[in-house]
Scaffold this active site. Structure first.
Site, short mmCIF file in Angstrom:
data_model
loop_
_atom_site.label_atom_id
_atom_site.label_comp_id
_atom_site.label_asym_id
_atom_site.label_seq_id
_atom_site.Cartn_x
_atom_site.Cartn_y
_atom_site.Cartn_z
CE LYS A 71 -19.45 29.89 -25.10
NZ LYS A 71 -19.71 31.31 -24.79
CB SER A 146 -22.09 32.59 -27.55
OG SER A 146 -21.18 32.85 -26.51
CB SER A 170 -21.99 34.68 -24.05
OG SER A 170 -22.08 35.09 -25.38
N1 GLN Z 1 -23.91 38.41 -28.39
C1 GLN Z 1 -22.63 38.96 -28.12
C2 GLN Z 1 -21.72 38.81 -29.30
O1 GLN Z 1 -22.08 38.13 -30.21
C3 GLN Z 1 -22.07 38.36 -26.88
C4 GLN Z 1 -21.22 37.19 -27.07
C5 GLN Z 1 -20.49 36.77 -25.86
O2 GLN Z 1 -20.71 37.31 -24.77
N2 GLN Z 1 -19.57 35.84 -26.04
O3 GLN Z 1 -20.67 39.36 -29.34
#
Ligand code: GLN
Length: 482
Positions: A71, A146, A170
């Site tokens: 990532k 994400s 994410s």
């Molecule tokens: N959807 C969550 C957020 O926007 C999780 C994001 C993540 O785990 N990096 O904070």
């Protein structure tokens, strides 16, 4: 046989038998990105084979010559690290994150940077500043976020494994949306040295693959103490594949979180798949205990406050002075900050910084941030009590199957996507998402096992026994054959 959906295990055999060389294998996957990624958008950059091989080290471990993707919030030396944000668009990392260093020492080949929500904030990868990530199972739908690029690339067979990061779901959410295995480790189990911080009391790096064995293999290469990360736990590396014998631990007790299926927002096909998966675990010999886990209902609000506060603090460093983009058209320092941050960050990131500064501000911190941390402690206490009665928890990964692009106009509605995942991050415990079915429209459904701190071994063993007795992991999206 096509190599597109081959496991790491199979690729290893082919390399060892010299049926294919490392270079050929690498080029094979690079070409798959060239061929298919225009329509998916999973990668922000695929490096040249020459530059990858130059950086590789030779070792005799299982991962030698096996390509994977990380990532784009995990630092790779001399490569851009953009976090899918304009503010870091041209910023190069000067060092390897510990996970990257360890993988390279094992001979793994890092092929590129995968797309994601800007600074890992989001659940759909629609907030990438550069392009969206489509779900290989249905290109009109999101791949989750994400770490959406990391998921889509593995799901479409463009690469056998990927690294993602988790703050609230994410890795697991995109894994659920794309029919993958995704692990969120115990807080401190995998070094975060070289992971760009979002919310530091929650962030973790984890692994995404198409099989449990492959996941455990990569996990074994990267887990364990790192003196460079002050939140790193003192655990020795070990082989997490050694427990994968296809059987459940004797007398395994799984707590089925009843209240997880009660909310009206939960899709009916997801609910059905959960009933079937838990039945399968029962058939395999687990003792299933229905339980109520109140923390689930507090997780989103608690998570939202803590993440915004920590994000506001962490992202203060992107000021146009030290890293990345700077607007050159300013007459004083304040104006430079404003223009740089206003133009460099996308809407969602700016919104979170604003909310974060508000919840931390004088007069409000007590109401929000301090209280959120109290609730967090209550959640930890509840989990501790529950793990006296059961070995693992079971619940869905996702509220619905992968949704269409543009479904959530309201960022708060998007936050509900983390309903089943964020509590594990808040408590700091490990969780694994694995495939457990499909909707009538052929969209993947995932479920989760969640364990006490440092129970990754048990998570892998249990999920492997399930995987061996089901066929879901063998299903791949159509249209990505060689
Ligand atoms: N959807 C969550 C957020 O926007 C999780 C994001 C993540 O785990 N990096 O904070």
């Amino acid at each position: 046989m096509s190599l597109a959906f081959a496991t790491i295990k199979t690729l290893r055999e082919k390399l060892d038998k010299k049926e294919i060389s490392q270079e050929e294998l690498l080029n094979y996957f690079i070409n798959r990105f060239r061929k298919f990624d225009d329509k998916i958008g999973s990668a922000l950059e695929i490096f040249s084979a020459e530059s990858i091989l130059k950086k590789s080290s030779h070792s005799n471990t299982t991962l030698c010559g096996i390509p994977g993707i990380a990532k784009d919030n995990i630092c790779q030396e001399d490569r851009i690290i953009s976090c899918a944000s304009k503010i870091l668009q041209n910023f190069h990392s000067t060092y390897d994150a510990t996970v990257i260093k360890r993988l390279k020492e094992h001979g793994a080949l890092l092929i590129g940077r995968s797309n994601c929500d800007e600074f890992a904030m989001g659940s759909s990868s629609e907030y990438s500043a550069f392009k969206k990530v489509a779900n290989p199972w249905d290109l009109h739908r999101v791949s989750g976020g994400s770490s959406g690029g990391s998921a889509a690339a593995v799901a479409a067979g463009l690469i056998p494994w990927s690294l993602g990061s988790e703050t609230g779901g994410s890795i697991r959410l995109p894994s659920g949306f794309c029919n993958l295995i995704g692990i969120k480790p115990t807080y401190g189990h995998i070094s975060r040295y070289g992971l760009v911080a979002y919310a530091s009391s929650l962030d973790q790096i984890g692994v995404m693959t198409r099989t449990i064995y492959d996941n455990a293999l990569i996990f074994s290469a990267i887990a364990g103490f790192d003196p460079k990360d002050s939140s790193s736990a003192n655990v020795k590396p070990k082989d997490y594949t050694s427990n994968l014998n296809g059987k459940l631990k004797t007398n395994l007790k799984i707590g089925f979180i009843k209240n997880a299926l009660e909310a009206k927002e939960i899709d009916n096909e997801v609910k059905d798949a959960m009933q079937k998966a838990i039945k399968k675990y029962e058939e395999l010999g687990a003792f299933i205990k229905p339980i109520t886990f109140k923390s689930l209902d507090y997780a989103i609000a608690t998570y939202s406050i803590i993440t915004r506060a920590e994000a506001a603090s962490n992202l203060a460093r992107f000021d146009g002075v030290r890293y990345g983009y700077r607007n050159k058209n300013y007459s004083n320092l304040d104006e430079m900050y404003k223009k740089t941050r206003g133009e460099g960050f996308g809407d969602e990131v700016r919104l979170r910084i604003l909310v974060g500064n508000y919840v931390l501000s004088a007069g409000h911190a007590e109401d929000f941030y301090v209280n959120a941390n109290k609730v967090r402690q209550l959640m930890k206490n509840e989990a501790k009590e529950i793990f006296k009665e059961v070995d693992l928890l079971f619940l869905p990964t996702q509220v619905t199957p992968a949704f269409k692009f543009g479904t959530f106009k309201d960022p708060l509605a998007m936050d509900l996507q983390d309903y089943f995942t964020a509590f594990a991050n808040l408590i700091g415990i490990p969780a694994i998402s694995h495939p457990c079915g499909f909707t009538k429209e052929k969209l993947p459904i995932g479920c989760q096992l969640v364990g006490p701190h440092f129970s990754e071994d048990l998570l892998y063993q249990t999920a492997y026994a399930y995987e061996q007795s089901t066929e879901w992991h063998k299903m791949h999206p159509v249209g990505y054959e060689d």
